[in-house]
Write an enzyme that holds these catalytic residues in place. Structure first.
Site, short mmCIF file in Angstrom:
data_model
loop_
_atom_site.label_atom_id
_atom_site.label_comp_id
_atom_site.label_asym_id
_atom_site.label_seq_id
_atom_site.Cartn_x
_atom_site.Cartn_y
_atom_site.Cartn_z
N PRO A 91 0.85 -1.20 0.00
CA PRO A 91 0.00 0.00 0.00
C PRO A 91 0.88 1.24 0.00
O PRO A 91 1.97 1.25 0.57
CB PRO A 91 -0.79 -0.12 1.30
CG PRO A 91 0.03 -1.00 2.18
CD PRO A 91 0.75 -1.95 1.27
N LYS A 92 0.43 2.28 -0.66
CA LYS A 92 1.16 3.55 -0.70
C LYS A 92 0.67 4.38 0.48
O LYS A 92 -0.34 5.08 0.41
CB LYS A 92 0.90 4.24 -2.03
CG LYS A 92 1.69 5.52 -2.24
CD LYS A 92 1.45 6.01 -3.67
CE LYS A 92 2.12 7.34 -3.89
NZ LYS A 92 1.52 8.40 -3.06
#
Length: 561
Positions: free
Chosen positions: A127-128
């Protein structure tokens, strides 16, 4: 997570699908192009300084990214020779990073993602995380330095703040020299990005770290996601195992092997719509194998890319401001936009809600506004992002000129309200004329067949059949529909021509009796207060309304005789 927000903007490369510059370039003369590019550049510089120097975010990150894309597009359209702005010029600190922070390519769409994945192996996805980037330096396992991202080469000293943040280990199990890069984020409980957005989580962290001191409670609200170990093992699986052994559990828990686009899309959707302990704005795709840390640079490398979530807010350019005037005289400014995509919708028009709000925002053609979807379906104006350098002159309707008793004819300036009156008259809450709507009225008005609200009652077949769009059959059908109005009851006619709300008042089927009521008599009726009584009296005494009653009397409509 790789820092792909403003903390690293100078190292971002926007990988956009075929821009087709010619079709997206504004039709501006050179002087206007220069002034508009300069104005947007100055606005972005102001945002950069506020964010990097003061720790204050004046604009959502996705809007900032879109504004930068627009600036780059305008520069390429007009070859404007304004100096290139450095978004990190006020973020540079005195401390050099032992290993530079790289940037990241942002992939714009499905095709860009598939293109990036093609031919690569040993791929991983994370995930960013929506936070601020940091370098952590350990000597013999002990934390000795924390450095903000800065410009990727040098940053600010955050060591004193890092000492207070429990998520940052002060001592590692292994007494070795270790360099970690990661994201400091604001802790959230079961945060669903698709439902709640980023809730200014990154700005909270950035603001706290810009201070000299933070409280223990504030420090406890900050988490750490380590997304790289520059001087760690070359193999990704070994790096993740090592980070887990150091106590950085999230790195292993949220990093997964990746084989193809379908998996990437699935993880992106999963993290977008399911609970996480932090805000995100997309996913990071990375190759497990990367060059030695000695070769890293403060620029976007080939081994990492970002695929962002769909925009929750879009940056839209205002092309025109129309003033829609309803049948009651309410003025609603409607903005025509250069079309933008939000989720699976194209938005090209949006209402400001009221004239007062438009006046407060002072939106003109050329301004850039923020647009989102309310309830995931209805376009919503969130505010002005930046203003055009040249403020367009506009003819603005005066609120005092339009009210319940204005515009009973298609006179200049009354076009909008008059057409709204006709649409109401033929609609479901009016006479409910089959097949008669705004398009019908527009055609009749544009061809000079209607000037007053009831002129249609005297139309005949010979007049209709010569109007473009009305053939023999459609003319007969329209006349049949209009004829049904004569069968409508008196009280339906009252509502159709614009009678104000009457609450629980008795309404006898006689125009003259109603027209003769005084304010006091209206107020004596159930549900009628002083204000409504005055409106009803004014309606029945208005000369234009009385003229309508005479027309209806001449047409032998029940109740008007």
């Amino acid at each position: 997570m790789l820092p792909t927000f403003r903390l690293m903007t100078c190292a971002i490369v926007f990988v956009l699908p075929g821009l087709g510059h010619a079709s997206q370039c504004p039709d501006w003369p050179a002087a206007k192009a220069r002034s508009e590019v300069t104005a947007l550049q100055q606005q972005i510089a102001e945002w950069d300084d506020s964010y990097h120097r003061q720790g204050i975010s004046q604009i959502a990150d996705e809007l900032y990214d879109q504004a930068r894309q627009k600036l780059n597009l305008w520069r390429s359209c007009f070859a404007v020779s304004t100096p290139e702005s450095d978004p990190l010029k006020t973020a540079v600190g005195p401390l050099p990073h032992p290993v530079p922070h790289t940037g990241v390519n942002k992939l714009a769409d499905e095709g860009s993602v598939k293109g990036w994945l093609k031919g690569r192996n040993d791929l991983w996805i994370q995930p960013k995380v929506d936070g601020v980037a940091v370098t952590l330096v350990y000597e013999k396992g002990r934390l000795v330095q924390a450095i903000s991202r800065g410009d990727g080469r040098k940053g600010q000293d955050w060591t004193s703040q890092a000492r207070l943040i429990k998520a940052i280990a002060q001592q590692l199990p292994q007494a070795e020299s270790t360099i970690l890069q990661g994201e400091l984020y604001w802790r959230l409980d079961d945060h669903i990005q698709a439902a709640s957005g980023s809730v200014n989580a990154r700005s909270k962290v950035a603001g706290l770290l810009a201070r000299q001191t933070i409280s223990p409670q504030q420090a406890d609200a900050i988490g750490l996601f380590v997304w790289d170990w520059p001087n760690g093992p070359a193999d990704m699986a070994q790096r993740l195992a090592g980070l887990q052994a150091m106590g950085f559990e999230d790195s292993a828990a949220y990093t997964h092997p990746l084989e193809n686009y379908v998996q990437a899309a699935r993880w992106r959707e999963h993290w977008y719509r399911n609970p996480l302990p932090f805000a995100t704005d997309g996913v990071i795709l990375r190759q497990g194998q990367r060059p030695p840390a000695q070769r890293w640079q403060a620029s976007a490398p080939y081994w990492i890319a970002a695929w962002k979530h769909p925009y929750a807010q879009a940056l839209a350019e205002v092309r025109k401001v129309n003033f829609k005037i309803g049948r009651s005289g309410r003025i609603t400014p409607v903005l025509e936009l250069t079309p933008v995509r939000l989720d699976d919708r194209t938005v090209s028009r949006i209402s400001t809600g009221s004239l007062q709000r438009w006046q407060t925002l002072d939106i003109r053609p050329g301004d850039q506004i923020a647009v989102s979807l309310a309830g995931l379906t209805i376009p919503r104006l969130d505010g002005v992002v930046s203003r055009a350098a040249e403020r367009a002159d506009m003819i603005i309707p005066r609120a005092d000129d339009f009210h319940e008793l204005s515009c009973w004819q298609a006179t200049p300036g009354c076009e909008s309200q008059f057409r709204a009156r006709l649409a109401w008259l033929s609609g479901k809450k009016g006479l409910a004329l089959p097949g008669v709507g705004p398009g019908t009225w527009n055609t009749l008005i544009d061809n000079g067949q209607i000037m007053g609200l009831l002129d249609w009652m005297t139309l005949n077949h010979a007049e209709l059949v010569n109007i473009p769009g009305f053939a023999e059959r459609s003319s007969a059908k329209l006349l049949d529909s209009l004829q049904t109005a004569r069968e409508r009851p008196f009280q339906t006619w009252l509502k159709a021509i614009g009678l104000p709300p009457t609450g629980g008042a008795r309404l006898p089927d006689n125009w003259h009796e109603l027209a003769g009521r005084s304010v006091e008599q209206w107020q004596a009726e159930p549900g009628i207060g002083p204000g409504r009584a005055a409106r009803l009296r004014a309606f029945f005494q208005d000369p234009q309304v009385q003229a309508l009653s005479q027309q209806l009397q001449a047409q032998s409509i029940s109740g008007f005789k």
